[in-house]
Design an enzyme around this catalytic site. Structure first.
Site, PDB file in Angstrom:
ATOM      1  N   LYS A 183      28.363  69.195  74.970  1.00  0.00           N
ATOM      2  CA  LYS A 183      28.828  70.583  74.837  1.00  0.00           C
ATOM      3  C   LYS A 183      27.690  71.252  74.075  1.00  0.00           C
ATOM      4  O   LYS A 183      27.531  71.090  72.872  1.00  0.00           O
ATOM      5  CB  LYS A 183      30.124  70.632  74.038  1.00  0.00           C
ATOM      6  CG  LYS A 183      30.984  71.835  74.306  1.00  0.00           C
ATOM      7  CD  LYS A 183      30.368  73.162  73.930  1.00  0.00           C
ATOM      8  CE  LYS A 183      30.461  73.459  72.459  1.00  0.00           C
ATOM      9  NZ  LYS A 183      29.877  74.734  72.030  1.00  0.00           N
ATOM     10  N   GLY A 240      28.877  68.966  62.605  1.00  0.00           N
ATOM     11  CA  GLY A 240      29.049  70.391  62.345  1.00  0.00           C
ATOM     12  C   GLY A 240      29.940  70.626  61.151  1.00  0.00           C
ATOM     13  O   GLY A 240      29.986  69.808  60.216  1.00  0.00           O
ATOM     14  N   SER A 241      30.684  71.720  61.203  1.00  0.00           N
ATOM     15  CA  SER A 241      31.485  72.124  60.044  1.00  0.00           C
ATOM     16  C   SER A 241      32.789  71.320  59.947  1.00  0.00           C
ATOM     17  O   SER A 241      33.263  70.757  60.943  1.00  0.00           O
ATOM     18  CB  SER A 241      31.833  73.604  60.181  1.00  0.00           C
ATOM     19  OG  SER A 241      32.608  73.795  61.337  1.00  0.00           O
ATOM     20  N   GLY A 244      35.405  72.957  62.310  1.00  0.00           N
ATOM     21  CA  GLY A 244      35.250  72.604  63.729  1.00  0.00           C
ATOM     22  C   GLY A 244      35.624  71.160  63.991  1.00  0.00           C
ATOM     23  O   GLY A 244      36.374  70.856  64.929  1.00  0.00           O
ATOM     24  N   GLY A 245      35.123  70.263  63.159  1.00  0.00           N
ATOM     25  CA  GLY A 245      35.397  68.831  63.349  1.00  0.00           C
ATOM     26  C   GLY A 245      36.883  68.534  63.262  1.00  0.00           C
ATOM     27  O   GLY A 245      37.432  67.784  64.074  1.00  0.00           O
ATOM     28  N   GLU A 264      31.013  64.115  61.948  1.00  0.00           N
ATOM     29  CA  GLU A 264      30.248  64.148  60.696  1.00  0.00           C
ATOM     30  C   GLU A 264      30.203  65.592  60.282  1.00  0.00           C
ATOM     31  O   GLU A 264      29.714  66.442  61.016  1.00  0.00           O
ATOM     32  CB  GLU A 264      28.822  63.628  60.917  1.00  0.00           C
ATOM     33  CG  GLU A 264      28.760  62.216  61.434  1.00  0.00           C
ATOM     34  CD  GLU A 264      29.397  61.222  60.502  1.00  0.00           C
ATOM     35  OE1 GLU A 264      29.318  61.404  59.283  1.00  0.00           O
ATOM     36  OE2 GLU A 264      30.005  60.256  61.007  1.00  0.00           O
ATOM     37  N   CYS A 301      23.017  69.079  55.723  1.00  0.00           N
ATOM     38  CA  CYS A 301      24.323  68.560  55.332  1.00  0.00           C
ATOM     39  C   CYS A 301      24.226  67.789  54.019  1.00  0.00           C
ATOM     40  O   CYS A 301      25.241  67.556  53.377  1.00  0.00           O
ATOM     41  CB  CYS A 301      24.884  67.673  56.428  1.00  0.00           C
ATOM     42  SG  CYS A 301      23.682  66.515  57.048  1.00  0.00           S
ATOM     43  N   GLU A 392      31.997  73.533  50.449  1.00  0.00           N
ATOM     44  CA  GLU A 392      30.583  73.715  50.800  1.00  0.00           C
ATOM     45  C   GLU A 392      30.262  75.205  50.986  1.00  0.00           C
ATOM     46  O   GLU A 392      31.011  75.930  51.645  1.00  0.00           O
ATOM     47  CB  GLU A 392      30.303  72.976  52.109  1.00  0.00           C
ATOM     48  CG  GLU A 392      28.875  73.083  52.606  1.00  0.00           C
ATOM     49  CD  GLU A 392      28.680  72.482  54.012  1.00  0.00           C
ATOM     50  OE1 GLU A 392      27.717  71.750  54.186  1.00  0.00           O
ATOM     51  OE2 GLU A 392      29.482  72.770  54.924  1.00  0.00           O
TER      52      GLU A 392
HETATM   53  P1  NAP Z   1      30.046  74.314  63.793  1.00  0.00           P
HETATM   54  O1  NAP Z   1      30.199  75.771  63.668  1.00  0.00           O
HETATM   55  O2  NAP Z   1      31.180  73.465  63.389  1.00  0.00           O
HETATM   56  O3  NAP Z   1      29.653  74.059  65.332  1.00  0.00           O
HETATM   57  C1  NAP Z   1      29.391  72.763  65.865  1.00  0.00           C
HETATM   58  C2  NAP Z   1      29.841  72.733  67.326  1.00  0.00           C
HETATM   59  O4  NAP Z   1      31.256  72.619  67.384  1.00  0.00           O
HETATM   60  C3  NAP Z   1      29.506  73.979  68.125  1.00  0.00           C
HETATM   61  O5  NAP Z   1      29.169  73.590  69.425  1.00  0.00           O
HETATM   62  C4  NAP Z   1      30.793  74.765  68.101  1.00  0.00           C
HETATM   63  O6  NAP Z   1      30.942  75.579  69.243  1.00  0.00           O
HETATM   64  C5  NAP Z   1      31.834  73.668  68.156  1.00  0.00           C
HETATM   65  N1  NAP Z   1      33.092  74.069  67.537  1.00  0.00           N
HETATM   66  C6  NAP Z   1      33.265  74.525  66.275  1.00  0.00           C
HETATM   67  N2  NAP Z   1      34.562  74.759  66.047  1.00  0.00           N
HETATM   68  C7  NAP Z   1      35.236  74.441  67.182  1.00  0.00           C
HETATM   69  C8  NAP Z   1      36.613  74.454  67.565  1.00  0.00           C
HETATM   70  N3  NAP Z   1      37.558  74.856  66.723  1.00  0.00           N
HETATM   71  N4  NAP Z   1      36.932  74.055  68.812  1.00  0.00           N
HETATM   72  C9  NAP Z   1      35.968  73.660  69.671  1.00  0.00           C
HETATM   73  N5  NAP Z   1      34.666  73.632  69.365  1.00  0.00           N
HETATM   74  C10 NAP Z   1      34.293  74.006  68.140  1.00  0.00           C
HETATM   75  O7  NAP Z   1      28.806  73.793  62.924  1.00  0.00           O
HETATM   76  P2  NAP Z   1      27.321  74.370  62.855  1.00  0.00           P
HETATM   77  O8  NAP Z   1      27.338  75.714  62.277  1.00  0.00           O
HETATM   78  O9  NAP Z   1      26.696  74.175  64.145  1.00  0.00           O
HETATM   79  O10 NAP Z   1      26.613  73.382  61.805  1.00  0.00           O
HETATM   80  C11 NAP Z   1      26.611  73.600  60.411  1.00  0.00           C
HETATM   81  C12 NAP Z   1      27.572  72.642  59.697  1.00  0.00           C
HETATM   82  O11 NAP Z   1      27.316  71.304  60.101  1.00  0.00           O
HETATM   83  C13 NAP Z   1      27.461  72.603  58.178  1.00  0.00           C
HETATM   84  O12 NAP Z   1      28.738  72.572  57.609  1.00  0.00           O
HETATM   85  C14 NAP Z   1      26.749  71.294  57.890  1.00  0.00           C
HETATM   86  O13 NAP Z   1      26.987  70.761  56.625  1.00  0.00           O
HETATM   87  C15 NAP Z   1      27.248  70.434  58.993  1.00  0.00           C
HETATM   88  N6  NAP Z   1      26.344  69.349  59.336  1.00  0.00           N
HETATM   89  C16 NAP Z   1      26.738  68.071  59.125  1.00  0.00           C
HETATM   90  C17 NAP Z   1      25.884  67.018  59.419  1.00  0.00           C
HETATM   91  C18 NAP Z   1      26.326  65.598  59.202  1.00  0.00           C
HETATM   92  O14 NAP Z   1      25.668  64.714  59.669  1.00  0.00           O
HETATM   93  N7  NAP Z   1      27.403  65.355  58.535  1.00  0.00           N
HETATM   94  C19 NAP Z   1      24.626  67.271  59.957  1.00  0.00           C
HETATM   95  C20 NAP Z   1      24.261  68.600  60.191  1.00  0.00           C
HETATM   96  C21 NAP Z   1      25.143  69.619  59.872  1.00  0.00           C
HETATM   97  P3  NAP Z   1      30.894  77.156  69.089  1.00  0.00           P
HETATM   98  O15 NAP Z   1      29.699  77.483  68.263  1.00  0.00           O
HETATM   99  O16 NAP Z   1      30.822  77.618  70.495  1.00  0.00           O
HETATM  100  O17 NAP Z   1      32.170  77.530  68.392  1.00  0.00           O
END
Ligand code: NAP
Length: 527
Positions: A183, A240-241, A244-245, A264, A301, A392
């Protein structure tokens, strides 16, 4: 060439009616490419193809999968500077970072290739039959890891290569024998298409089945939801967040057939600075941490969002130096206006909490999408009683908690949510007197660091990138390093199965020469 289309297996496809553009945060303008969002029809096609591909791909040898993984790395490399330019124009990240992250991504793919070629990862275990055993004969049982089925991968915006289209999750799933449907992240959809073209080329060159990889675009959450709910999808990898996760995890749990979601997510990565270290080198530590907090505009992250110490002259000197140093850093561009906006919102929310004080923040005007870093402080009691302060703030933000004593330090750590990392800064042997604090921290994190900074995640077999919820949805696994393959497999046993029909990994002759547990002993000998 960037077409803006989806890859449904080997075919480019754009049946959807919704289009969108990615954004160049440095120039503050939309990028030229028009991206077409995948339709429900295309989601279904990708899932069907992946299921078909799984029938043969799941049985593909380690040597063939290794060829495929190495070919993906080679094809990504062959995209050359154009890929790096597209990456930078969709993320605002500089060329040096693009090169470094590409190197890491190629390294991950090649590491998985070596891992599956060597073959020991299947954890083969054999208990041979004992027909004469009394009172009952013992059957022959042979167990190994087998792939789960089609895996959906969601990448994060802050790692357009290493945690995205052909990043760690995709490499791990492909290595395990699972077809992957990505995706695509809407913020770097063109980068995603280029990387996908490399994966598809590699699949064709190495004779992999059509459907072993698909890449679907979307600008909202619908395509991701459809994929996670699709009955043919058997697991999800997400970076991601927390929001979202967790949403995807809940969605997967509500399916008729619930499936694992390895998410993650965010983390504030507590850093504990012990008193002697503060007393002896508060200024040096503060300078190091001003760099770590602002590294990559705080968009890691593993960013140190929480620093904890016991009140002392040393802690005062630390906060003063941190305040002086943080404003010396030139602000930099965030990944996207939405992330820059979320940073401002979350920062304001934190700053509006009662008891929080700003130590220092960059106050001059900045270009659009640039983040102004800020460091703050709060008393231990206030922090303990306000969960909002535990959340965060994704960006160059950090909170220094000033504790009354050692006991409060331990209480604060024990009350933290799960984290990716925890860091102890200690001088000489003082850490030995803080075993309760260290134990409390170990219970809350996936990786503990001694006298360093949490930013920087080495990719190697002993890395654990994960942690108790909400750092990840399953603290038993890592998202980085070759062990992350274990998320996409299940153990499977053959009972009294004819030797000729067993997979090579379990045959008497051990044709792959792998290390197996045979009747309780690790050996690479044949039976
Ligand atoms: P994000 O907003 O959660 O988006 C990640 C993906 O998930 C996107 O493709 C998004 O699609 C999708 N998504 C989010 N919410 C969704 C939902 N409710 N239903 C279906 N799909 C959904 O995260 P990001 O802004 O890309 O990344 C930043 C975050 O990632 C920070 O919090 C950071 O700490 C964390 N992160 C963690 C790690 C780790 O390894 N733990 C590594 C890097 C980053 P859409 O954008 O189309 O909604």
């Amino acid at each position: 060439m960037i077409t803006g289309k989806n890859y449904i297996g080997n075919q480019l496809s754009a049946k959807g009616s919704k289009t969108f553009k990615t954004f160049n945060p440095l120039l503050n303008i939309e990028n030229q490419w028009e991206i077409t969002e995948a339709s429900q029809d295309e989601v279904n096609q990708a899932a069907e193809l992946a299921t078909e591909a799984f029938k043969t791909y799941s049985k593909t040898s380690g040597a063939k999968k290794a060829q495929f993984l190495r070919a993906i790395a080679d094809e990504i490399e062959a995209l050359g500077d154009e890929l790096l330019q597209v990456y930078s124009s969709e993320s605002g990240l500089p060329n040096g970072r693009a090169k470094g992250e590409r190197g890491r991504t190629l390294g991950q793919l090649r590491a998985f290739a070596n891992h599956v070629e060597e073959g020991n990862w299947v954890d083969a275990s054999i208990d041979t039959a004992q027909p004469d055993r009394k009172p009952l004969p013992k059957v022959d049982l042979r167990k190994m890891n087998v792939p789960l089925g089609p895996v959906v991968v969601f990448g994060a915006s802050n790692f357009p290569f290493a945690f995205s289209t052909a990043g760690g999750d995709t490499a791990a799933a492909i290595a395990s024998g699972c077809p992957v449907i990505v995706k695509s992240h809407p913020m770097h959809a063109a980068t995603g298409e280029m990387v996908s073209s490399a994966v598809i080329k590699a699949a064709e060159k190495t004779g992999m089945p059509n459907g072993v990889f698909s890449n679907l675009n979307s600008s909202g959450i619908e395509v991701g939801q459809q994929l996670v709910q699709h009955p043919k999808v058997k697991a999800v990898g997400f970076t991601g967040s927390i929001h979202g996760g967790r949403a995807l995890y809940d969605l997967a749990a509500k399916r008729d057939e619930p499936i694992p979601v390895f998410a993650e997510m965010g983390s504030i990565n507590p850093v504990v600075i012990l008193p002697q270290a503060l007393n002896n080198r508060a200024e040096t530590i503060a300078k190091t941490y001003a760099g770590s907090i602002t590294l990559g505009t705080g968009q890691f992250c593993t960013n140190p969002g929480l620093i904890i110490g016991v009140k002392s002259a040393g802690l005062t000197s630390f906060v003063n130096t941190l305040a002086e140093e943080i404003v010396k850093v030139e602000p930099s561009c965030m990944l996207h206006p939405n992330i820059a906006g979320a940073y401002e919102t979350n920062k304001s929310k934190a700053l509006s909490q009662s008891g929080i004080k700003v130590l220092a923040g960059y106050e001059n005007d900045v270009e659009p999408n640039y983040a102004r870093q800020v460091v703050t402080t709060v008393e231990g009691d206030t922090f303990l009683n306000n969960p909002t302060l535990h959340h965060e703030v994704f960006g160059p933000f950090s909170l220094v908690v000033q504790c009354e004593d050692k006991q409060q330090l331990e209480d604060i750590i024990s009350n933290l949510e799960g984290q990716l990392t925890g860091t102890i800064i200690s001088d000489d042997n003082e850490v030995a007197e803080y075993s309760n604090v260290v134990n409390a921290l170990q219970n809350r994190v996936g990786r503990i660091i001694f006298n360093g900074v949490p930013t920087g995640v080495e990719v190697c077999p002993s890395m654990l990138h994960g942690g108790p919820y909400p750092a990840s949805t399953d603290s038993r696994f890592t998202a980085v390093g070759v062990d992350s393959i274990k998320r996409f497999v299940r153990p499977f046993s053959f009972q009294d199965w004819p030797n000729d029909l067993l997979p090579d990994e379990l045959k008497n002759e051990n044709p792959l020469g792998i290390i197996r547990n045979v009747n309780g002993k690790l050996t690479s000998q044949k039976i």
